[in-house]
Structure formats: structure tokens, C-alpha cells
Write an enzyme that holds these catalytic residues in place. Structure first.
Site, mmCIF file in Angstrom:
data_model
loop_
_atom_site.group_PDB
_atom_site.id
_atom_site.type_symbol
_atom_site.label_atom_id
_atom_site.label_comp_id
_atom_site.label_asym_id
_atom_site.label_seq_id
_atom_site.Cartn_x
_atom_site.Cartn_y
_atom_site.Cartn_z
ATOM 1 N N HIS A 143 0.846 -1.201 0.000
ATOM 2 C CA HIS A 143 0.000 0.000 0.000
ATOM 3 C C HIS A 143 0.875 1.242 0.000
ATOM 4 O O HIS A 143 1.263 1.736 1.064
ATOM 5 C CB HIS A 143 -0.928 -0.018 1.229
ATOM 6 C CG HIS A 143 -1.865 1.149 1.301
ATOM 7 N ND1 HIS A 143 -2.815 1.292 2.289
ATOM 8 C CD2 HIS A 143 -2.002 2.239 0.514
ATOM 9 C CE1 HIS A 143 -3.494 2.401 2.109
ATOM 10 N NE2 HIS A 143 -3.009 3.016 1.046
ATOM 11 N N HIS A 165 1.452 4.831 -2.559
ATOM 12 C CA HIS A 165 1.004 5.577 -3.743
ATOM 13 C C HIS A 165 2.200 6.114 -4.528
ATOM 14 O O HIS A 165 3.174 6.588 -3.937
ATOM 15 C CB HIS A 165 0.098 6.738 -3.320
ATOM 16 C CG HIS A 165 -1.189 6.273 -2.701
ATOM 17 N ND1 HIS A 165 -2.380 6.244 -3.395
ATOM 18 C CD2 HIS A 165 -1.466 5.785 -1.467
ATOM 19 C CE1 HIS A 165 -3.339 5.775 -2.597
ATOM 20 N NE2 HIS A 165 -2.810 5.494 -1.421
ATOM 21 N N ASP A 182 -5.776 2.880 -9.443
ATOM 22 C CA ASP A 182 -6.908 3.232 -8.590
ATOM 23 C C ASP A 182 -7.729 4.404 -9.113
ATOM 24 O O ASP A 182 -7.241 5.312 -9.778
ATOM 25 C CB ASP A 182 -6.484 3.386 -7.112
ATOM 26 C CG ASP A 182 -6.036 4.772 -6.711
ATOM 27 O OD1 ASP A 182 -5.455 5.474 -7.553
ATOM 28 O OD2 ASP A 182 -6.270 5.138 -5.540
ATOM 29 N N GLY A 206 -8.882 8.239 -2.376
ATOM 30 C CA GLY A 206 -9.516 9.543 -2.157
ATOM 31 C C GLY A 206 -10.550 9.462 -1.054
ATOM 32 O O GLY A 206 -10.417 8.663 -0.124
ATOM 33 N N HIS A 249 -9.642 1.193 -1.121
ATOM 34 C CA HIS A 249 -9.518 1.864 0.176
ATOM 35 C C HIS A 249 -10.893 1.811 0.843
ATOM 36 O O HIS A 249 -11.913 2.064 0.194
ATOM 37 C CB HIS A 249 -9.164 3.345 0.004
ATOM 38 C CG HIS A 249 -7.727 3.617 -0.315
ATOM 39 N ND1 HIS A 249 -7.109 3.139 -1.436
ATOM 40 C CD2 HIS A 249 -6.790 4.353 0.348
ATOM 41 C CE1 HIS A 249 -5.841 3.559 -1.451
ATOM 42 N NE2 HIS A 249 -5.624 4.300 -0.381
ATOM 43 N N GLU A 291 -10.852 3.948 6.278
ATOM 44 C CA GLU A 291 -9.784 4.858 6.706
ATOM 45 C C GLU A 291 -10.433 6.060 7.397
ATOM 46 O O GLU A 291 -10.169 6.328 8.569
ATOM 47 C CB GLU A 291 -8.951 5.323 5.498
ATOM 48 C CG GLU A 291 -7.880 6.371 5.849
ATOM 49 C CD GLU A 291 -7.209 7.003 4.618
ATOM 50 O OE1 GLU A 291 -7.809 6.993 3.528
ATOM 51 O OE2 GLU A 291 -6.085 7.536 4.772
HETATM 52 O O1 LIG Z 1 -4.335 7.710 2.407
HETATM 53 C C1 LIG Z 1 -4.942 7.917 1.345
HETATM 54 N N1 LIG Z 1 -6.276 7.756 1.288
HETATM 55 C C2 LIG Z 1 -6.994 7.980 0.167
HETATM 56 N N2 LIG Z 1 -6.436 8.386 -0.984
HETATM 57 C C3 LIG Z 1 -5.111 8.567 -1.015
HETATM 58 C C4 LIG Z 1 -4.314 8.353 0.120
HETATM 59 N N3 LIG Z 1 -3.041 8.631 -0.209
HETATM 60 C C5 LIG Z 1 -3.038 9.002 -1.489
HETATM 61 N N4 LIG Z 1 -4.288 8.958 -1.993
HETATM 62 C C6 LIG Z 1 -4.601 9.325 -3.372
HETATM 63 O O2 LIG Z 1 -5.355 10.516 -3.345
HETATM 64 C C7 LIG Z 1 -5.773 10.757 -4.679
HETATM 65 C C8 LIG Z 1 -6.916 11.709 -4.666
HETATM 66 O O3 LIG Z 1 -8.131 11.242 -5.051
HETATM 67 C C9 LIG Z 1 -5.935 9.387 -5.289
HETATM 68 O O4 LIG Z 1 -5.040 9.335 -6.359
HETATM 69 C C10 LIG Z 1 -5.475 8.432 -4.203
HETATM 70 O O5 LIG Z 1 -4.743 7.373 -4.754
#
Ligand SMILES: O=c1[nH]cnc2c1ncn2[C@@H]1O[C@H](CO)[C@@H](O)[C@H]1O
Length: 348
Positions: A24, A26, A145, A177, A204, A207
Site C-alpha cells: 500500500h 502511492h 486506482d 480519495g 480503500h 480509513e
Molecule cells: O491515504 C490515502 N487515502 C486515500 N487516498 C489517497 C491516500 N493517499 C493518497 N491517496 C490518493 O489521493 C488521490 C486523490 O483522489 C488518489 O489518487 C489516491 O490514490
């Protein structure tokens, strides 16, 4: 009496050399100050190019603020060369953490467009993937994603980029997101198609919202793993379900504190989840943005779960178990962990 500081030092040294898999993390959120500075120099604008100023820039009031800052960094990735540089350099930093395998969460919708066609984007990540494996020994795989905040058009575009092209290394389909206002079931159709294509389902959920979102992800998207999923700790039936069905939660403790979804590390639900038998992997999410790295997250997990070297090796193995890869590669990765633990004379 053993000296606790000396014990920590030994554990830190063990963690630093432990071969790891990360599930996990990004792509854009992995851009270190060094990488962001390089990109910001190419595209001067809102994001500071100075690594010191970035520390302040990456201090978040809440989840919404984080998403806004995250998207400003996404804006720095404009050209195919930016995509290649970012991805290759992220792999270099992973190698420094002894990461041998990573499923990088990529959000093509945010970068692909008129200026950067899907084909050029996909070529750039493939170039980075093969170079990273050759140069750093890091095997990269992709989870594409959907950025939930951009709704169905983003979901459709992501499905089309993933499913209408030949994408070597693509193993999973996700959604990131906001959760509030974007029930996971909204994206059922795109997940159905991705799953029929053979991709793993890894949304996701849980969270920033409660356990109902995790149930929704399981029931409507057929989630095989969950990114975060920590609010499952509030629901014993859900924890039992995750344990029975071997659904791994890809947990990122420091991220949860940085985005204020838990108050502090001491109150993180990781111990509750583990005590209930829920499979977990330990991850960074967006390491430089949260001032952490994978070794740091393993150290946090060791503290929260009171783990010794044997327990840490077990955590590393849990990430391999949850990975969307073939058994042969899993056997190779487990072999690397075992070879390391026997060097340290750790019983497993
Ligand atoms: O911790 C997280 N939770 C949710 N989305 C996240 C997180 N870190 C990065 N993104 C990123 O936020 C973007 C905006 O929509 C998405 O690209 C998602 O992959």
C-alpha cells in the site's frame, strides 16, 4: 537486565536489512523531497522546490487538506519523462529500504489527458518498471486506482486505461480519495469488469469512515484486500469475517496519525486487529508526505505489537502472503526473508 535502548538499536538494524514487500504505497505520494524538488524545478509553481520548505508544506490540517496538497504534487507530473523519473526514483528509494517487491498504487486518471495520452503514460511506467528491476532488484507491480472524488467519469477512464490496453505488471484495481459521499458500491460496475479481467480487488475503505464502508467494499466490490480498513476494529463480526476469509488489511500507522484519523500511535487499532486474527501488512501510504519510510513503519509496528525479530519476519512474510503475485515469486521472496533470518540466527 537488558538495556531497552540497545534492544531498539538491534531491532532497527534487523529491520533495515530485512527483505520486505510493500502493498500500500502511492506512486505520487512516494515522491521524496529530492524527487519533488527535481519535478518542481521543471515545473515552477505552487509546490516549493526546496526540500526544507517541503517539510512545512507536507503538514496537514485534515484529510481534505491532504488531498488538496496531494493533487498539487500530481500537477508536477506532466510529461512521460516526469512519470518515468518519478517511478524509477521511487524504486531507487525503495531499494534503500530493502523493498524487494512493491505494488505501487497508480492513479492514471489524474495524469492522463490531451497532453499525456494513456499509451505514453503506460510506456513510461513500463520503462521504469523494467529498469527498476534491472538496476535496483525491486519488482514493481501496479494497482490502478480510481480517485473517488472525481466520480464515475474517473472510474470509467481508469477502467478503460487498465482494461483496454496491455499493461504488463498490472495486478490490482483500487479506489482512493474520499470515502464520505462516495460509497464503494458506486463503483461496482468498473470493479466487476476489472475482476473479470483477472485483476485483484483492493479498494480503500475504513480509513476515514466506519466499518460499514469495509463491508460495502467486501460485498459490492469483492475486496480481496483492503487499503487501511482500520475502522474494522470497531466491529468484531467484521474482524472475524476478515480473519476467516483471509482478507488482508494493508495498514499504514503513521499515515493514520498524520491525517488525524487516529489520535496518536498509542491509540492505533493495529493491536486490536492482530489480536482478532485479522491478516495485516505494514505499509507507508505516502512516505515523504508523512515523514516516514517502510523501516520506520516496521519499527512502529514492533512497538505497537511488542514484536521481536521473529515477529518482524512474520510481518514481512504476511505482506508476501497478501501480494497479488504467482506462487513462484512468493516462494522466492519468502526464501530471501528466511535466508536473512537464518543469518541473524532468528528462530521462525
Ligand atoms: O491515504 C490515502 N487515502 C486515500 N487516498 C489517497 C491516500 N493517499 C493518497 N491517496 C490518493 O489521493 C488521490 C486523490 O483522489 C488518489 O489518487 C489516491 O490514490
Amino acid at each position: 537486565m537488558t538495556d531497552p535502548a540497545a534492544t531498539t538499536r538491534t531491532l532497527d538494524a534487523f529491520i533495515a536489512g530485512l527483505p520486505k514487500a510493500e502493498l500500500h504505497v502511492h506512486q505520487v505520494g512516494s515522491a521524496s523531497p529530492r524527487i519533488v524538488a527535481q519535478l518542481a524545478e521543471r515545473h515552477p509553481g505552487t509546490v516549493p522546490a526546496d526540500p526544507e520548505a517541503l517539510v512545512d508544506y507536507f503538514r496537514f490540517d485534515d484529510f481534505a487538506h491532504f488531498i488538496a496538497i496531494y493533487l498539487s504534487v500530481v500537477e508536477l507530473v506532466e510529461t512521460a519523462e516526469d512519470v518515468r523519473l518519478l517511478t524509477y526514483e521511487v524504486a531507487r528509494e525503495m531499494a534503500g529500504q530493502q523493498v524487494r517487491y512493491a505494488e505501487l498504487t497508480v492513479t492514471p486518471y489524474l495524469s492522463v489527458g490531451e497532453k499525456l495520452p494513456a499509451e505514453a503514460f503506460l510506456e513510461a511506467i513500463e520503462d521504469a518498471r523494467t529498469s527498476a528491476e534491472r538496476d535496483f532488484g525491486v519488482r514493481l507491480r501496479w494497482i490502478f486506482d480510481i480517485p473517488a472524488d472525481f466520480g464515475i467519469p474517473a472510474a470509467e477512464a481508469t477502467a478503460s486505461i487498465a482494461l483496454d490496453h496491455d499493461v504488463p505488471g498490472l495486478v490490482g484495481f483500487g479506489i482512493g480519495g474520499s470515502e464520505e459521499g462516495f460509497p464503494r458500491s458506486m463503483f461496482r460496475d468498473q470493479f466487476d469488469r476489472a475482476r473479470a479481467h483477472g485483476l485483484g480487488s483492493v479498494p480503500h475503505a475504513g480509513e476515514t469512515t466506519g466499518p460499514a464502508t469495509v463491508w460495502d467494499a467486501i460485498e459490492t466490490l469483492g475486496a480481496q484486500r483492503i487499503e487501511h480498513g482500520i475502522s474494522a476494529a470497531q466491529d468484531p463480526d467484521l474482524m472475524a469475517y476478515l480473519a476467516e476469509n483471509d482478507i488482508t488489511l494493508d495498514v499504514c500507522p503513521t499515515s493514520n496519525v498524520a491525517l488525524k484519523v487516529v489520535d496518536d500511535l498509542a491509540s492505533h487499532p493495529l493491536p486490536t486487529l492482530v489480536a482478532a486474527g485479522v491478516p495485516v501488512s505494514i505499509n507507508t501510504d505516502d512516505p515523504p508526505m508523512f515523514g516516514t519510510d517502510l523501516n520506520g513503519e516496521y519499527a512502529v509496528a514492533a512497538r505497537l505489537l511488542d514484536l521481536d525479530e521473529t515477529g518482524l519476519a512474520r510481518l514481512a512474510r504476511a505482506a508476501v502472503d497478501g501480494a497479488f503475485i504467482d506462487e513462484t515469486t512468493k516462494t522466492t521472496l519468502r526464501g530471501e526473508i528466511d535466508a536473512y533470518t537464518s543469518e541473524w540466527d532468528v528462530r521462525t
